[in-house]
Each structure stands twice: as structure tokens, then as C-alpha cells.
Design a protein around this motif. Sequence first.
Motif, PDB file in Angstrom:
ATOM      1  N   MET A   1      38.673  48.268  44.433  1.00  0.00           N
ATOM      2  CA  MET A   1      38.341  48.571  45.822  1.00  0.00           C
ATOM      3  C   MET A   1      37.522  47.403  46.398  1.00  0.00           C
ATOM      4  N   PHE A   2      38.145  46.577  47.206  1.00  0.00           N
ATOM      5  CA  PHE A   2      37.459  45.410  47.774  1.00  0.00           C
ATOM      6  C   PHE A   2      36.658  45.827  49.001  1.00  0.00           C
ATOM      7  N   ILE A   3      35.402  45.426  49.018  1.00  0.00           N
ATOM      8  CA  ILE A   3      34.511  45.784  50.118  1.00  0.00           C
ATOM      9  C   ILE A   3      33.843  44.513  50.636  1.00  0.00           C
ATOM     10  N   PRO A   4      34.222  44.057  51.814  1.00  0.00           N
ATOM     11  CA  PRO A   4      33.570  42.848  52.347  1.00  0.00           C
ATOM     12  C   PRO A   4      32.106  43.133  52.677  1.00  0.00           C
ATOM     13  N   VAL A   5      31.281  42.173  52.363  1.00  0.00           N
ATOM     14  CA  VAL A   5      29.848  42.286  52.676  1.00  0.00           C
ATOM     15  C   VAL A   5      29.446  41.034  53.436  1.00  0.00           C
ATOM     16  N   ILE A   6      28.833  41.214  54.598  1.00  0.00           N
ATOM     17  CA  ILE A   6      28.505  40.029  55.409  1.00  0.00           C
ATOM     18  C   ILE A   6      27.009  39.864  55.590  1.00  0.00           C
ATOM     19  N   ASP A   7      26.236  40.782  55.013  1.00  0.00           N
ATOM     20  CA  ASP A   7      24.795  40.773  55.264  1.00  0.00           C
ATOM     21  C   ASP A   7      24.084  40.885  53.913  1.00  0.00           C
ATOM     22  N   ALA A   8      23.229  39.904  53.640  1.00  0.00           N
ATOM     23  CA  ALA A   8      22.512  39.906  52.358  1.00  0.00           C
ATOM     24  C   ALA A   8      21.599  41.120  52.215  1.00  0.00           C
ATOM     25  N   GLU A   9      21.263  41.764  53.342  1.00  0.00           N
ATOM     26  CA  GLU A   9      20.390  42.949  53.295  1.00  0.00           C
ATOM     27  C   GLU A   9      21.185  44.246  53.127  1.00  0.00           C
ATOM     28  N   ASP A  10      22.491  44.141  53.021  1.00  0.00           N
ATOM     29  CA  ASP A  10      23.335  45.333  52.887  1.00  0.00           C
ATOM     30  C   ASP A  10      22.872  46.153  51.678  1.00  0.00           C
ATOM     31  N   PRO A  11      22.477  47.420  51.874  1.00  0.00           N
ATOM     32  CA  PRO A  11      21.928  48.196  50.743  1.00  0.00           C
ATOM     33  C   PRO A  11      22.947  48.442  49.634  1.00  0.00           C
ATOM     34  N   ARG A  12      24.227  48.319  49.934  1.00  0.00           N
ATOM     35  CA  ARG A  12      25.221  48.565  48.888  1.00  0.00           C
ATOM     36  C   ARG A  12      25.168  47.520  47.779  1.00  0.00           C
ATOM     37  N   ILE A  13      24.604  46.340  48.104  1.00  0.00           N
ATOM     38  CA  ILE A  13      24.508  45.308  47.060  1.00  0.00           C
ATOM     39  C   ILE A  13      23.056  45.082  46.613  1.00  0.00           C
ATOM     40  N   ALA A  14      22.260  46.110  46.792  1.00  0.00           N
ATOM     41  CA  ALA A  14      20.843  45.984  46.418  1.00  0.00           C
ATOM     42  C   ALA A  14      20.666  45.698  44.922  1.00  0.00           C
ATOM     43  N   ASP A  15      21.596  46.157  44.101  1.00  0.00           N
ATOM     44  CA  ASP A  15      21.483  45.891  42.656  1.00  0.00           C
ATOM     45  C   ASP A  15      21.508  44.403  42.326  1.00  0.00           C
ATOM     46  N   TYR A  16      22.044  43.601  43.245  1.00  0.00           N
ATOM     47  CA  TYR A  16      22.175  42.165  42.985  1.00  0.00           C
ATOM     48  C   TYR A  16      20.994  41.370  43.524  1.00  0.00           C
ATOM     49  N   VAL A  56      31.778  39.242  44.159  1.00  0.00           N
ATOM     50  CA  VAL A  56      32.655  38.087  43.996  1.00  0.00           C
ATOM     51  C   VAL A  56      32.573  37.209  45.238  1.00  0.00           C
ATOM     52  N   GLY A  57      32.431  35.915  45.015  1.00  0.00           N
ATOM     53  CA  GLY A  57      32.489  34.982  46.137  1.00  0.00           C
ATOM     54  C   GLY A  57      33.900  34.956  46.720  1.00  0.00           C
ATOM     55  N   GLU A  58      34.000  34.901  48.050  1.00  0.00           N
ATOM     56  CA  GLU A  58      35.341  35.042  48.646  1.00  0.00           C
ATOM     57  C   GLU A  58      36.264  33.914  48.213  1.00  0.00           C
ATOM     58  N   SER A  59      35.697  32.744  47.907  1.00  0.00           N
ATOM     59  CA  SER A  59      36.546  31.627  47.465  1.00  0.00           C
ATOM     60  C   SER A  59      37.057  31.822  46.038  1.00  0.00           C
ATOM     61  N   ARG A  60      36.446  32.737  45.298  1.00  0.00           N
ATOM     62  CA  ARG A  60      36.846  32.972  43.906  1.00  0.00           C
ATOM     63  C   ARG A  60      37.794  34.156  43.745  1.00  0.00           C
ATOM     64  N   LEU A  61      38.066  34.832  44.847  1.00  0.00           N
ATOM     65  CA  LEU A  61      38.775  36.104  44.750  1.00  0.00           C
ATOM     66  C   LEU A  61      40.150  35.968  44.099  1.00  0.00           C
ATOM     67  N   ALA A  62      40.902  34.959  44.505  1.00  0.00           N
ATOM     68  CA  ALA A  62      42.257  34.802  43.954  1.00  0.00           C
ATOM     69  C   ALA A  62      42.189  34.569  42.449  1.00  0.00           C
ATOM     70  N   ALA A  63      41.231  33.752  42.022  1.00  0.00           N
ATOM     71  CA  ALA A  63      41.105  33.446  40.594  1.00  0.00           C
ATOM     72  C   ALA A  63      40.693  34.673  39.795  1.00  0.00           C
ATOM     73  N   VAL A  64      39.940  35.558  40.435  1.00  0.00           N
ATOM     74  CA  VAL A  64      39.356  36.691  39.724  1.00  0.00           C
ATOM     75  C   VAL A  64      40.311  37.883  39.665  1.00  0.00           C
ATOM     76  N   GLU A  65      41.218  37.953  40.613  1.00  0.00           N
ATOM     77  CA  GLU A  65      42.056  39.162  40.719  1.00  0.00           C
ATOM     78  C   GLU A  65      42.759  39.561  39.414  1.00  0.00           C
TER      79      GLU A  65
END
Lengths: 264, 264
Positions: A1-16, A56-65
Motif C-alpha cells: 500500500m503506497f502512501i505518499p508523504v509530503i510533510d516531515a511532520e506527518d504523524p503517520r511517519i512519526a516512527d521514523y 522509501v525515497g521516491e527515486s528508489r521506488l522502482a528499485a525497491v518494488e
Amino acid sequence: MFIPVIDAEDPRIADYRAVRERDVVGRGERFVAEGEVVLRLLLGTRSRHVAQSLLVGESRLAAVEPLLTDLPGATPVYVASQAVMDAVVGFHIHRGLLAIGRRASTPDAAALLAGLPERALVVALSGVSNHDNVGGIFRNAAAFGAAAVLLDGASCDPLYRKAIRVSVGASLITPFSRGASSEAMLDALEAERFEVLALSPSGDRLLSEVERTPRIALLLGAEGPGLAASLMARAKTVRIPMAAGFDSLNVAATSAVALYALTL
Amino acid sequence: MFIPVIDAEDPRIADYRAVRERDVVGRGERFVAEGEVVLRLLLGTRSRHVAQSLLVGESRLAAVEPLLTDLPGATPVYVASQAVMDAVVGFHIHRGLLAIGRRASTPDAAALLAGLPERALVVALSGVSNHDNVGGIFRNAAAFGAAAVLLDGASCDPLYRKAIRVSVGASLITPFSRGASSEAMLDALEAERFEVLALSPSGDRLLSEVERTPRIALLLGAEGPGLAASLMARAKTVRIPMAAGFDSLNVAATSAVALYALTL
């Protein structure tokens, strides 16, 4: 499930957030895994633990898929620009690939050993608290097919971020126990009829002369203090011959040599 | 010659300023050595290099004095408080003990090999650019009595501060050459009748089955890319048997195993 994140303060990525600072305080049941080689093991069938989410960094997505084919559909894969990724994590993630893992429950030494086959080689660590060394030992244990690693409570967590990285993911696939005293670890090994070989520069027989028994435990201590005399007294003590005037190998190098010699 | 220093700006200790930043740009003929174990080797009779000055924390002076008995009287030993020391260096020197060394001239591979005895085991590194790995390899080379280490120009400087530290000073006492291409390094080894054993996971004979010859060179490449096919073609290729599904050892661990096996 790919979820774009555009804000470093997004609580969904607080674990990072603030990865390094949280390395210090610990993450309880969670751990951080980084890089493609490690993620491949975490997401593969041999992993003992599960990925809770990926970043995942957006530039790495193809490599990671290709790594994601077996990922349960409900596992979020957050996709962010390098800038957002670096801002959340607190340093530059040049590999562009992180995961939060959730650790499987850690068995105690007795339960771990009870599940091993009749022929088994294990590594037992007493007071090995350096993450590089623990990571290196797990890498060597996996490379030579050791069945498990036992760590006493004074040894460091094999799922600490740096230990995972140095192990190139071996600590994610190798069964381990951790937390008992070294004495209790030896009790468990003796109860399961493991021959305990204590590696020490002062060991009284040569590694090359050790007789193989079906169940062997390599006991290793920290560099510097080495193994306590009370532990050595309960084991066969073994040494690796060294050149005159330079009698010390790093403990991870020691594990590589001993595992090689005992699996020849 | 003990010289108290009370000011971090004192020009006499300028060599100790901003140690980490200068690691990056390099120091030419000089290098930085740190800690008691390393200093003992630098100041001992086996060192190939000389100490130009020392910087010692005043609280460490009594502990350090026994190391200084053979130090030429003209060599300055600057003594400073921990605060001055940390301010000059740019980070906390918890060991309280640093030296600036001056490197001996580095021979080329041919000159280095020409001076070795008829029976000799050497290590040759191609493209090993990681300081931890080069330091670890020197430590293993010294522990197993290798006569010398040859490094190609793509391998890192063994007298880089971190490489010295990881080697626990072995890079100060082990003869080495550095700078030629890997091809020129092999030319020199062949001219001196060294049997070159290239360690690789794809090597075609087992390490345990290698016949000993009087002069052996262990050729190691960087993890990841490994050794170039053109170099492998000029060597006997050798592998360390690995467990299924995990066929990679760290290059320093590889050196420990191979040196052990070849010096048994």
C-alpha cells in the motif's frame, strides 16, 4: 500500500523521527532496518520478525518494488522525497530505504536450545556490548550456518540499528536469546548437552585440535576483560595460535576463525 | 620533555587542532595515533614510524609515563587539562592520549617484497577503501604473523587515524607498500615468486585444500564489487565454504579465516 508523504511532520511517519536519538533510548518491540540488503532479509521468508511499515525515497521506488511482492497488502509503504525523508530521520539516508520492524518474542536460552536439532553449533556471547562486534558475529554465524546465538544480558541487542546493518541482516534471520546471566546461559547449554568451548588467548588447547561433538557452543567474551574465570572453569578452553608479540584478535574475527574451523 | 599547555590556541599544539576535519584532507607525512595500546606500539622498538610529539591529559600522565622511557628527550610531550585537550582536538578525547607521528617512507611493492625472507606470507589488497576493513586486516595480519601488506592505490591509507585505531596499532609495525595499480602489485608478486591466492566466493578451490608454497600472497578485494576478473585470472582462486543462502563474509573476517588456515 503506497502512501505518499509530503510533510516531515506527518504523524503517520512519526516512527521514523530522530532515528539516532531514539537508538539511544531504545524502541521496545520495534527496531529500525535500513538498506536494500537488510530489507530483502526482513521481507523474505527467513525473517523471524515482521515489517510494520516502510519509508522509501521516491527515486528508489522502482528499485525497491521487487522486494515488496510478498509484503502483506495492509503494510504501509510511505513514499517521500529525499528531503522529507532526511528531515524526518535527522540525517541523510543515502540508501533511501528504511523500515520499522516489530520483533518476534525472544525465547529464553532453554527454549531456544530445546528446539534445535541433535547436531548443532551455536555461539554464546558473554558481555559483548559493542554493536559492531555483535553485528559481525551474527554475520559470521549466518555465513557458517550456526543454528542460533545466545547472548547474556550484558551483551547488546542484535536488533539495534547498527548491529543489524553490520550483520547485513543476519540478526533478522538467526534465532537468538538474550537476557539471562552468563551462568544461566551455561546452565541451559549444559542441560541440553552442548560442549562449551571457551575461546581465549590463554585457552589450553589449540582450536585445530578440538574434537567435534554433535552439539557445540562457542563461548566468546568481550575484548579487554575477556571471559570471567568462573565461566572458563565450566568450559573446555581453546586458543587460536598467534604470532609472538601480538596475541589479540577482534572478537568478531575470532568468531569467524572458530566457526570456520569447527564447520570444516 | 614535558611541556604544560594551558591555552587551546597555543601554536605549539597546532598539529592537534580539529583532528576530524583534518582526517578528511589528509596530513601528508604526519598521522594521528590515539590511545594507550596504539601509543605503546608507536613508541616501541617495533614501530616503523616515529612520534613527533605527544599530547597527554594531565590526569593520565602517571599512567602514561612508563611508555615514555625510550622516547628521545627532545620529543615534546605536551600536558594539558582535559578541557584544553578537547577544545584543541574538537571532540572529547576520553583516552586522554594522542600523538602526532611522522611516517617512514613507504617502499614500493617490489622493494618491499625484495626484502622478505624466502618463506613469507603477505596480504595484498585491491580496492579495499574502508578504514575499518583495512584496520581489521592489519590487525589480523599482525596476529597471524604476515610479513607485509601490499595495498593498491585504490585502497585506503593504513595510517589514517581510524585505520590505526581499528588495527590496535598493527599498521604501525607491519611493513606495507601502497599506491601502485593492482596489476603492478601482481607483477611485483610474480617477479618475487609469490603464489597469489585470490579469495572470492566464486573461487574454484576450497581454502582447506590449498597446498602451501614457501611464498604466498592472499589477494583480497572490496566487498560488493569483489576482485576484478582480470586479477582473478592471474591467481589461484580460493573460496571459504559458506552456508546456503548467506554466502558473504566481511573482507576483514575473510582475512582472519584465510590467515588462520594458511598458518596452521
